[in-house]
Write a protein that holds these residues in place. Structure first.
Motif, PDB file in Angstrom:
ATOM      1  N   UNK A 111       0.831  -1.207   0.000  1.00 18.00           N
ATOM      2  CA  UNK A 111       0.000   0.000   0.000  1.00 18.00           C
ATOM      3  C   UNK A 111       0.864   1.255   0.000  1.00 18.00           C
ATOM      4  N   UNK A 112       1.971   1.203   0.736  1.00 19.31           N
ATOM      5  CA  UNK A 112       2.879   2.364   0.726  1.00 19.31           C
ATOM      6  C   UNK A 112       3.389   2.582  -0.696  1.00 19.31           C
ATOM      7  N   UNK A 113       3.795   1.490  -1.355  1.00 22.50           N
ATOM      8  CA  UNK A 113       4.335   1.613  -2.717  1.00 22.50           C
ATOM      9  C   UNK A 113       3.248   2.123  -3.664  1.00 22.50           C
ATOM     10  N   UNK A 114       2.027   1.645  -3.458  1.00 28.00           N
ATOM     11  CA  UNK A 114       0.922   2.118  -4.305  1.00 28.00           C
ATOM     12  C   UNK A 114       0.776   3.639  -4.168  1.00 28.00           C
ATOM     13  N   UNK A 115       0.881   4.152  -2.948  1.00 28.08           N
ATOM     14  CA  UNK A 115       0.752   5.608  -2.751  1.00 28.08           C
ATOM     15  C   UNK A 115       1.970   6.353  -3.287  1.00 28.08           C
ATOM     16  N   UNK A 116       3.146   5.730  -3.140  1.00 32.90           N
ATOM     17  CA  UNK A 116       4.375   6.376  -3.639  1.00 32.90           C
ATOM     18  C   UNK A 116       4.266   6.595  -5.150  1.00 32.90           C
ATOM     19  N   UNK A 117       3.583   5.678  -5.827  1.00 32.29           N
ATOM     20  CA  UNK A 117       3.370   5.826  -7.273  1.00 32.29           C
ATOM     21  C   UNK A 117       2.140   6.712  -7.543  1.00 32.29           C
ATOM     22  N   UNK A 164      10.789  -3.634   3.279  1.00 35.31           N
ATOM     23  CA  UNK A 164       9.941  -4.202   2.219  1.00 35.31           C
ATOM     24  C   UNK A 164       9.558  -3.122   1.203  1.00 35.31           C
ATOM     25  N   UNK A 165       9.381  -1.889   1.662  1.00 37.53           N
ATOM     26  CA  UNK A 165       9.088  -0.774   0.746  1.00 37.53           C
ATOM     27  C   UNK A 165      10.325  -0.475  -0.098  1.00 37.53           C
ATOM     28  N   UNK A 166      11.503  -0.503   0.552  1.00 32.25           N
ATOM     29  CA  UNK A 166      12.752  -0.224  -0.168  1.00 32.25           C
ATOM     30  C   UNK A 166      12.925  -1.214  -1.327  1.00 32.25           C
ATOM     31  N   UNK A 167      12.641  -2.490  -1.070  1.00 34.18           N
ATOM     32  CA  UNK A 167      12.806  -3.511  -2.127  1.00 34.18           C
ATOM     33  C   UNK A 167      11.874  -3.223  -3.295  1.00 34.18           C
ATOM     34  N   UNK A 168      10.642  -2.840  -2.987  1.00 40.27           N
ATOM     35  CA  UNK A 168       9.696  -2.524  -4.062  1.00 40.27           C
ATOM     36  C   UNK A 168      10.167  -1.284  -4.842  1.00 40.27           C
TER      37      UNK A 168
END
Ligand code: DGY
Length: 326
Positions: A111-117, A164-168
């Motif tokens: 979800x964090x990655x989804x928002x980062x994008x 886990x966010x860093x890897x994504x």
């Protein structure tokens, strides 16, 4: 102490597979209509059960936990964060506290990655435009956002979820920077090519996107204060899937209004479920109703963890996910 069939009170509705298993194992009182417990209901539960299973919507503060005649011996929280529980007060009352770490990591990082994008690429704004019937056709300057690749992501709190966010984000070509209480082991740092910043202030001033992954504690309340938010670049974005209290929401709102920040992706709010109405009116934000870890798989895994913690405790052993006072 061993308990053959502990009496358990669950404060919110849980996935039915979890509730069924609890009914088989424990003398359990469920909350079929999912009405949140108020203070008196929490005290009454703690005065009548062996184990309370609360969630983040239950405020188990020192006042509640110092009530007379508490019978509860275990608070087996259905959740990762324990900022709603005064763990020291629980310990003083002779109550062990457990949580459900690990099982939410991947869902929350997704979800964090989804928002980062979503925020720099204006996904929510685009979706609103088309649903409102305002899409009039493509043009070269239509809905321009910002590219992810090559941008600097600053992660605050490089624990399991931060990593886990860093890897994504590496997969999106972002450069990883982080500020955390502890620096990562060199081999893990190398794996995600991460740069450690001892100074949060210095990191904030240089990042294109900041994503928050630290717990909410007295030390991190308003960690992103007005002063710190002002250190961020005017074209930077802020993402928060951790806890609303870590950011001074009023200061953030003001900065977004004045275009001193490019945008924000928020899954959590300082006074949840209330959301600053000024945020609701902005196009530069993507707002979600605290759903970062909301997957069926995740909630069932949380329930399984709660059950293991209760069973282990009832069998007279130290539960695997015991939380100690800070
Ligand atoms: C937690 O468990 O702390 C999460 O925020 C719940 O979604």
């Amino acid at each position: 102490m061993t308990l053959t069939k502990p009496s358990v009170v669950v404060t919110r509705k849980l996935p039915s597979v979890v509730e069924t298993r609890m009914m088989e194992l424990f003398d359990v009182r469920l909350n079929a209509d999912d009405t949140p417990f108020d203070r008196d209901a929490l005290v009454a539960a703690l005065q009548s059960c062996d184990v309370l299973v609360p969630t983040l919507t239950d405020n188990l503060d020192a006042d509640v936990l110092s009530s007379p005649g508490l019978t509860a011996k275990l608070i087996a929280s259905f959740g990762n964060g324990t900022d709603n529980i005064d763990v020291a007060a629980a310990q003083d009352a002779g109550i062990v506290v457990t949580n459900t770490p690990d099982v939410l990591t991947e869902d929350t990082a997704d979800m964090a990655m989804a928002l980062i994008v979503a925020v720099p690429r204006r996904l929510a704004e685009g979706a609103r435009m088309i649903q409102d019937g305002r899409f009039t056709g493509w043009s070269p300057t239509h809905m321009l956002g910002r590219r992810m690749s090559g941008k600097r992501l600053g992660i605050i709190g490089m624990g399991r979820i931060g990593l886990a966010v860093a890897k994504r984000a590496r997969g999106f070509g972002m450069a990883i920077h982080y500020h955390s209480r502890r620096q990562l082991m060199p081999e893990i740092e190398q794996e995600v090519e991460a740069t450690y910043w001892e100074s949060l202030d210095q990191m904030l001033a240089r990042m294109d996107v900041i994503s928050i992954h630290c717990p909410h504690t007295p030390a991190t309340f308003h960690l992103l204060s007005e002063r710190r938010l002002k250190l961020m670049k005017a074209d930077a974005y802020l993402v928060n899937v951790a806890r609303g209290e870590i950011v001074d929401e009023n200061a953030l709102t003001k900065m977004l209004q004045q275009r001193n920040l490019a945008g924000a992706g928020l899954d959590v709010f300082e006074h949840e479920p209330a959301v600053n109405p000024k945020l609701l009116a902005m196009d530069t934000v993507t707002l979600l109703p605290h759903m970062g870890s909301a997957t069926i798989e995740g909630r069932i895994a949380m329930g399984e963890k709660v059950i293991i913690n209760i069973k282990t405790f009832a069998d007279g052993h130290r539960p695997p996910d015991r939380v100690l006072p800070l």
